[in-house]
Design a protein around this motif. Sequence first.
Motif, short mmCIF file in Angstrom:
data_model
loop_
_atom_site.label_atom_id
_atom_site.label_comp_id
_atom_site.label_asym_id
_atom_site.label_seq_id
_atom_site.Cartn_x
_atom_site.Cartn_y
_atom_site.Cartn_z
N LEU A 120 0.86 -1.19 0.00
CA LEU A 120 0.00 0.00 0.00
C LEU A 120 0.89 1.23 0.00
O LEU A 120 1.93 1.25 0.66
N GLY A 121 0.49 2.28 -0.72
CA GLY A 121 1.33 3.46 -0.79
C GLY A 121 0.56 4.76 -0.67
O GLY A 121 -0.65 4.82 -0.92
N LEU A 122 1.27 5.81 -0.25
CA LEU A 122 0.72 7.17 -0.22
C LEU A 122 1.23 7.89 -1.46
O LEU A 122 2.44 7.95 -1.70
N TYR A 123 0.30 8.45 -2.23
CA TYR A 123 0.63 9.11 -3.49
C TYR A 123 0.08 10.54 -3.49
O TYR A 123 -0.86 10.85 -2.76
N SER A 124 0.67 11.37 -4.34
CA SER A 124 0.18 12.74 -4.45
C SER A 124 0.52 13.31 -5.82
O SER A 124 1.57 13.00 -6.39
N VAL A 141 -8.53 8.03 1.88
CA VAL A 141 -8.23 6.67 2.34
C VAL A 141 -9.38 5.75 1.93
O VAL A 141 -10.51 6.20 1.75
N PRO A 142 -9.11 4.45 1.74
CA PRO A 142 -10.19 3.52 1.40
C PRO A 142 -11.25 3.50 2.50
O PRO A 142 -10.93 3.62 3.68
N ASN A 143 -12.52 3.31 2.11
CA ASN A 143 -13.59 3.38 3.11
C ASN A 143 -14.00 2.03 3.68
O ASN A 143 -14.86 1.97 4.55
N ASP A 144 -13.40 0.91 3.20
CA ASP A 144 -13.71 -0.37 3.84
C ASP A 144 -12.83 -0.50 5.08
O ASP A 144 -11.72 0.03 5.15
N ALA A 190 -12.25 2.05 -2.30
CA ALA A 190 -10.84 1.76 -2.59
C ALA A 190 -10.49 2.02 -4.05
O ALA A 190 -9.43 2.58 -4.35
N ALA A 191 -11.39 1.63 -4.95
CA ALA A 191 -11.12 1.81 -6.38
C ALA A 191 -11.07 3.28 -6.79
O ALA A 191 -10.53 3.62 -7.84
N GLN A 192 -11.64 4.16 -5.96
CA GLN A 192 -11.69 5.58 -6.29
C GLN A 192 -10.53 6.38 -5.71
O GLN A 192 -10.37 7.57 -6.04
N THR A 193 -9.72 5.77 -4.87
CA THR A 193 -8.65 6.54 -4.23
C THR A 193 -7.68 7.13 -5.25
O THR A 193 -7.28 8.29 -5.15
N VAL A 194 -7.31 6.32 -6.23
CA VAL A 194 -6.36 6.82 -7.23
C VAL A 194 -7.00 7.91 -8.09
O VAL A 194 -6.32 8.84 -8.53
N ALA A 203 -3.33 10.59 -1.37
CA ALA A 203 -4.26 9.47 -1.23
C ALA A 203 -3.48 8.20 -0.94
O ALA A 203 -2.40 7.99 -1.50
N VAL A 204 -4.03 7.38 -0.06
CA VAL A 204 -3.46 6.05 0.18
C VAL A 204 -4.17 5.08 -0.76
O VAL A 204 -5.39 4.95 -0.72
N VAL A 205 -3.38 4.43 -1.61
CA VAL A 205 -3.93 3.63 -2.70
C VAL A 205 -3.44 2.19 -2.61
O VAL A 205 -2.23 1.95 -2.41
N ASN A 206 -4.35 1.25 -2.78
CA ASN A 206 -3.97 -0.16 -2.86
C ASN A 206 -3.09 -0.39 -4.08
O ASN A 206 -3.27 0.24 -5.12
N GLY A 207 -2.16 -1.32 -3.95
CA GLY A 207 -1.18 -1.55 -5.01
C GLY A 207 -1.78 -1.86 -6.36
O GLY A 207 -1.30 -1.37 -7.39
#
Length: 276
Positions: A120-124, A141-144, A190-194, A203-207
């Motif tokens: 998992l990573g933090l991106y900007s 952040v993901p909402n689940d 989660a799919a919307q974080t990126v 945003a923290v985004v799943n790999g």
Amino acid sequence: MRNTAKLTTAVLAAGALTLGLSACGSSGSDSASDTSGPLVVAASPTPHAEILNYVKENLAKKAGLDLEVKEFQDYIVPNTATEDGSVDANYFQNQPYLDDFNKKRGTHIVPVVTVHLEPLGLYSHKVKSADALKSGATVAVPNDAVNEARALKLLAANGLITLKDGAGSEATPQDITKNPRNLKFKEVEAAQTVRSLDDVDAAVVNGNYAISADLKPAEDALVLESAKNSPYGNFLAVKEGNEDDPRVKKLAKLLTSAEVKKFIEDKYAGSVIASF
């Protein structure tokens, strides 16, 4: 997961999926007893479906496995479809997420074999380092429950926030005890974080979603989750009772082969890490 409308949509989608797969002549609800047809596996597009398609195109035929890969963008339908028999297995999730899903949904999905980790990573799009985040910055952040807790733990591990002692796999922003930058959190699917990166400071985004958006976690993340002793390895999963399906056993062996490990290393260059 906390949005009722989204849950309703997901349930309807799962129902539509069941009808659709049955109409297409897929394994259907009898998949648990019929092991003569193709093994239908639900997967996130990247990297899960890519890894499965590598197996399908390069290894499956020789192993006598007829493999069918179905791609899904969300984290709900692959499990509900596996539960109701619309697909035979899935490949997209980790143990904390599955434990939470089974508990809340009453499903009976079990892991078969762990294949890889996606840090998992933090991106900007607005700052070049985590230290450059200004006071009052908004972080998506993901909402689940599980992925939000995982995101908060990533931020805590890198000194951006402090979580109360004992905050585990269901930690929320309410468990933050110190927030020196007064960060604000925007909870999104989660799919919307990126996709939120243009609207928030970070945003923290799943790999898998990062890779799908052409981000390179090993290079582009401001901070990245450590792979050491991680409980977040992604695995092949089935409905309880189907672990001994000979097709599942063949796929499990192929997914943990030397060929797949090399494919992961060559294609993802550290953004996806083999767990075997």
